[in-house]
Design a protein around this motif. Sequence first.
Motif, PDB file in Angstrom:
ATOM      1  N   TRP A   1       0.850  -1.195   0.000  1.00 54.00           N
ATOM      2  CA  TRP A   1       0.000   0.000   0.000  1.00 54.00           C
ATOM      3  C   TRP A   1       0.886   1.247   0.000  1.00 54.00           C
ATOM      4  CZ3 TRP A   1      -1.746  -3.813   3.733  1.00 54.00           C
ATOM      5  CH2 TRP A   1      -2.891  -4.508   3.306  1.00 54.00           C
ATOM      6  N   LYS A   2       1.059   1.806  -1.182  1.00 53.49           N
ATOM      7  CA  LYS A   2       1.962   2.945  -1.349  1.00 53.49           C
ATOM      8  C   LYS A   2       1.501   4.173  -0.554  1.00 53.49           C
ATOM      9  CE  LYS A   2       4.736   0.981  -4.361  1.00 53.49           C
ATOM     10  NZ  LYS A   2       6.151   0.700  -4.035  1.00 53.49           N
ATOM     11  N   ASP A   3       0.173   4.324  -0.383  1.00 54.50           N
ATOM     12  CA  ASP A   3      -0.344   5.518   0.286  1.00 54.50           C
ATOM     13  C   ASP A   3      -0.507   5.342   1.792  1.00 54.50           C
ATOM     14  OD1 ASP A   3      -0.506   6.819  -2.148  1.00 54.50           O
ATOM     15  OD2 ASP A   3      -2.550   6.105  -2.537  1.00 54.50           O
ATOM     16  N   ALA A   4      -0.219   4.136   2.288  1.00 56.72           N
ATOM     17  CA  ALA A   4      -0.398   3.888   3.719  1.00 56.72           C
ATOM     18  C   ALA A   4       0.737   4.542   4.508  1.00 56.72           C
ATOM     19  CB  ALA A   4      -0.434   2.399   4.003  1.00 56.72           C
ATOM     20  N   THR A   5       0.399   4.914   5.747  1.00 56.21           N
ATOM     21  CA  THR A   5       1.422   5.434   6.660  1.00 56.21           C
ATOM     22  C   THR A   5       1.888   4.275   7.533  1.00 56.21           C
ATOM     23  OG1 THR A   5       0.370   7.611   6.693  1.00 56.21           O
ATOM     24  CG2 THR A   5       1.910   7.119   8.468  1.00 56.21           C
ATOM     25  N   VAL A   6       3.124   3.845   7.304  1.00 57.53           N
ATOM     26  CA  VAL A   6       3.660   2.680   8.010  1.00 57.53           C
ATOM     27  C   VAL A   6       4.872   3.111   8.821  1.00 57.53           C
ATOM     28  CG1 VAL A   6       4.615   0.361   7.789  1.00 57.53           C
ATOM     29  CG2 VAL A   6       2.880   1.158   6.158  1.00 57.53           C
ATOM     30  N   ILE A   7       4.848   2.764  10.096  1.00 60.71           N
ATOM     31  CA  ILE A   7       5.993   3.041  10.972  1.00 60.71           C
ATOM     32  C   ILE A   7       6.666   1.715  11.295  1.00 60.71           C
ATOM     33  CG2 ILE A   7       6.679   3.862  13.261  1.00 60.71           C
ATOM     34  CD1 ILE A   7       4.290   5.767  13.141  1.00 60.71           C
ATOM     35  N   GLU A   8       7.949   1.666  11.012  1.00 60.47           N
ATOM     36  CA  GLU A   8       8.684   0.416  11.300  1.00 60.47           C
ATOM     37  C   GLU A   8       9.034   0.371  12.784  1.00 60.47           C
ATOM     38  OE1 GLU A   8      12.661  -2.098   9.949  1.00 60.47           O
ATOM     39  OE2 GLU A   8      11.972  -0.368   8.756  1.00 60.47           O
ATOM     40  N   VAL A  53       8.285  -0.193  21.389  1.00 60.62           N
ATOM     41  CA  VAL A  53       6.866  -0.036  21.066  1.00 60.62           C
ATOM     42  C   VAL A  53       6.392   1.362  21.452  1.00 60.62           C
ATOM     43  CG1 VAL A  53       4.541  -0.872  21.542  1.00 60.62           C
ATOM     44  CG2 VAL A  53       6.426  -2.500  21.306  1.00 60.62           C
ATOM     45  N   ARG A  54       6.795   1.819  22.638  1.00 65.17           N
ATOM     46  CA  ARG A  54       6.427   3.171  23.085  1.00 65.17           C
ATOM     47  C   ARG A  54       6.958   4.220  22.108  1.00 65.17           C
ATOM     48  NH1 ARG A  54       5.551   6.283  27.808  1.00 65.17           N
ATOM     49  NH2 ARG A  54       5.495   8.450  27.089  1.00 65.17           N
ATOM     50  N   GLN A  55       8.169   4.016  21.640  1.00 65.97           N
ATOM     51  CA  GLN A  55       8.762   4.952  20.680  1.00 65.97           C
ATOM     52  C   GLN A  55       7.945   4.991  19.378  1.00 65.97           C
ATOM     53  OE1 GLN A  55      12.921   4.179  19.933  1.00 65.97           O
ATOM     54  NE2 GLN A  55      12.916   5.402  18.058  1.00 65.97           N
ATOM     55  N   ALA A  56       7.458   3.833  18.931  1.00 65.55           N
ATOM     56  CA  ALA A  56       6.673   3.764  17.697  1.00 65.55           C
ATOM     57  C   ALA A  56       5.311   4.444  17.871  1.00 65.55           C
ATOM     58  CB  ALA A  56       6.484   2.307  17.284  1.00 65.55           C
ATOM     59  N   ILE A  57       4.693   4.256  19.066  1.00 65.63           N
ATOM     60  CA  ILE A  57       3.406   4.922  19.331  1.00 65.63           C
ATOM     61  C   ILE A  57       3.586   6.437  19.316  1.00 65.63           C
ATOM     62  CG2 ILE A  57       1.576   5.262  21.033  1.00 65.63           C
ATOM     63  CD1 ILE A  57       2.064   2.388  21.969  1.00 65.63           C
ATOM     64  N   ASP A  58       4.646   6.925  19.928  1.00 65.52           N
ATOM     65  CA  ASP A  58       4.920   8.363  19.933  1.00 65.52           C
ATOM     66  C   ASP A  58       5.087   8.891  18.511  1.00 65.52           C
ATOM     67  OD1 ASP A  58       4.816   8.362  22.673  1.00 65.52           O
ATOM     68  OD2 ASP A  58       6.999   8.316  22.949  1.00 65.52           O
ATOM     69  N   GLU A  59       5.779   8.131  17.681  1.00 61.17           N
ATOM     70  CA  GLU A  59       5.983   8.556  16.296  1.00 61.17           C
ATOM     71  C   GLU A  59       4.661   8.574  15.531  1.00 61.17           C
ATOM     72  OE1 GLU A  59       8.058   9.655  12.751  1.00 61.17           O
ATOM     73  OE2 GLU A  59       8.364   9.895  14.920  1.00 61.17           O
TER      74      GLU A  59
END
Length: 625
Positions: free
Chosen positions: A66-73, A173-179
């Motif tokens: 999904w090119k338009d999705a917002t994905v955080i690694e 995980v906390r860092q990813a939620i913040d992002e």
Amino acid sequence: MFTIEFIAPYKNLVATVETAFAEHPKREEIKHVVNFKGVPEIRRSTLVGDIFIARGLTASYLNQLWKDATVIELPMSGYDILRAMSEGVRLHGSKSIALIATSNAIYGVDNFSTIFLPPVATYEIGPLDEVEPIIRKAVSDGADLIIGGNSVTIKARAMGLCAQRIEVGKESVRQAIDEAWRLWHSNIEERVRVQRLNALVEHVHEGIIAIDQDKRITICNQFAERLLNNQAQEIFDRPLSEIAPSLAEPDLLQLQQPGLGDYLEIQGNQVVVNRVPIIVDGKFQAGIITLQEVSQIQKIETRIRREAHQKGLVASYDFSMMLGESKAFCASKRLALSYANVSSSVMIVGETGTGKELFAQSIHRSSQRSGGPFVAVNCAALPESLLESELFGYVGGAFTGASKNGKMGLFELAHTGTIFLDEISEMSLHLQGRLLRVIEEREIMRIGHDTVIPVDIRIIAATNRNLETLVDQGLFRKDLFYRLDVLRLNIPPLRKRGEDVLLLTKHFLRQFDEANGKKRHMLDPEVLPILLNLPWEGNIRHLRNVCERLSVVICETVITAKDILACLGSSDEEKQVHLCAEGLDEKDRLIAILGQTNNNKKEAARLLGIDRSTLYRKLQKHSLM
């Protein structure tokens, strides 16, 4: 509130995510979903998140899918990787480690070799890569321990190799939620900014065109589309010189400051053009061109001037407000209503006080010009010189005492609407000539100016004099008379409107009683023939004034002939009142009072000052039962 969807390929990660989310300070403002699935299941799944958090190959695969999705690694921290290596060595006694992961995870791991760990080799893997060949390569290079994500460790163990999965800690995980929180709110701000800009560009009342440094069109709003007679999608990214050559000169590249107020003709429309170059560090980067139709500018100017001259520019009356049921009045009303459907000039003829302006306003309100101004001017109220400046306006300094800013005339103020010229018979021959030109040419010239101004107006004139006689006497121009007298409307005098007099009397009395806080006045039956037979030389205006006087002066509830006598000023009117009163016999009096009370015998007896039995005897006597 927005939804974060966690893709957790192993159960331990699910528990870590739930714990991290439960402890997050923004947990009440975030909805979260945790999906326990790996890369093979993603393609077949229905995902619901606004933002996705995944790790390693799963994150890379989502970005591909999904090119338009917002994905955080979900980051594999150095601590997470070091912990997996230490655990793997402890469990398996390994001598050589292979770390197989995405580029983000393996960056800098070459520096991990310490006295506590065997040598580490890194192997980058992408979302479309096959895992097994990379594992075999690592084994052939001497690795006896495979470190990686869930997909890598599952495959390695299936191949009979020692493998240790990199577990993600709660901190990551906390860092990813913040992002995710930061990204979501920055996206909202960006969307608001873009929507605000789009609204500004699309809804301003002028054309806007933007070009890039190569002078290709990047923005074209709907107003510019209409002026250029092109759709935005058809001209996007095309050279300005190709779409509108006249707008390409002078060259925006050569302008060092905005070029404002150029006058051009585009697709048959007269427009004012503004050009603004955008220069950064002395170099042209982009340009903005705005277009305004001259006609639109004129309308705005007219509206501003109208707002400064509110008095007399609005029609307050319409046909529904006209009171009258007589045959003569209804015929005039029907004819006037038919005149409202056309734009021809109208001549209203009637005695003073018959309501000529009311008819003029009603015609305007029922016409296609109802959205425009209604300007009324009494041609007899101003001397010739002042009337001319009021009608035609003047430029600054045109004559002694003239405003230095000039003034818009009433003909200009009436543009797109109606101008009502009352008592047209009193206009001088000089002004009649100027008015004739307005009618013929539909343009005016301000005093002291040499430029004509087009006007779109309908003229309704009114007079209480015989214009044909004035034409014969040389006091009114014949050519102007025939220009104005296209549609004639004769307004009947009040004395020829029969019982409309009674209808209007009751209306005006009720109106003034309410305004003055008085008890409701009623008419003694002896008054009715008086009202019907008075000449009412001032017509409705005369009757209205008498009713106002009665409301204020008469304290009793019932108005008598004596009261009418007291409220009429002239001796001729007094004589007429006495004649009418003397001619009212008992039978007429009874008929009148029963009509006034809608045949209510009790009320009729009260007004007559007799009991009901006496009333019944009188009714029988005159065969009115």
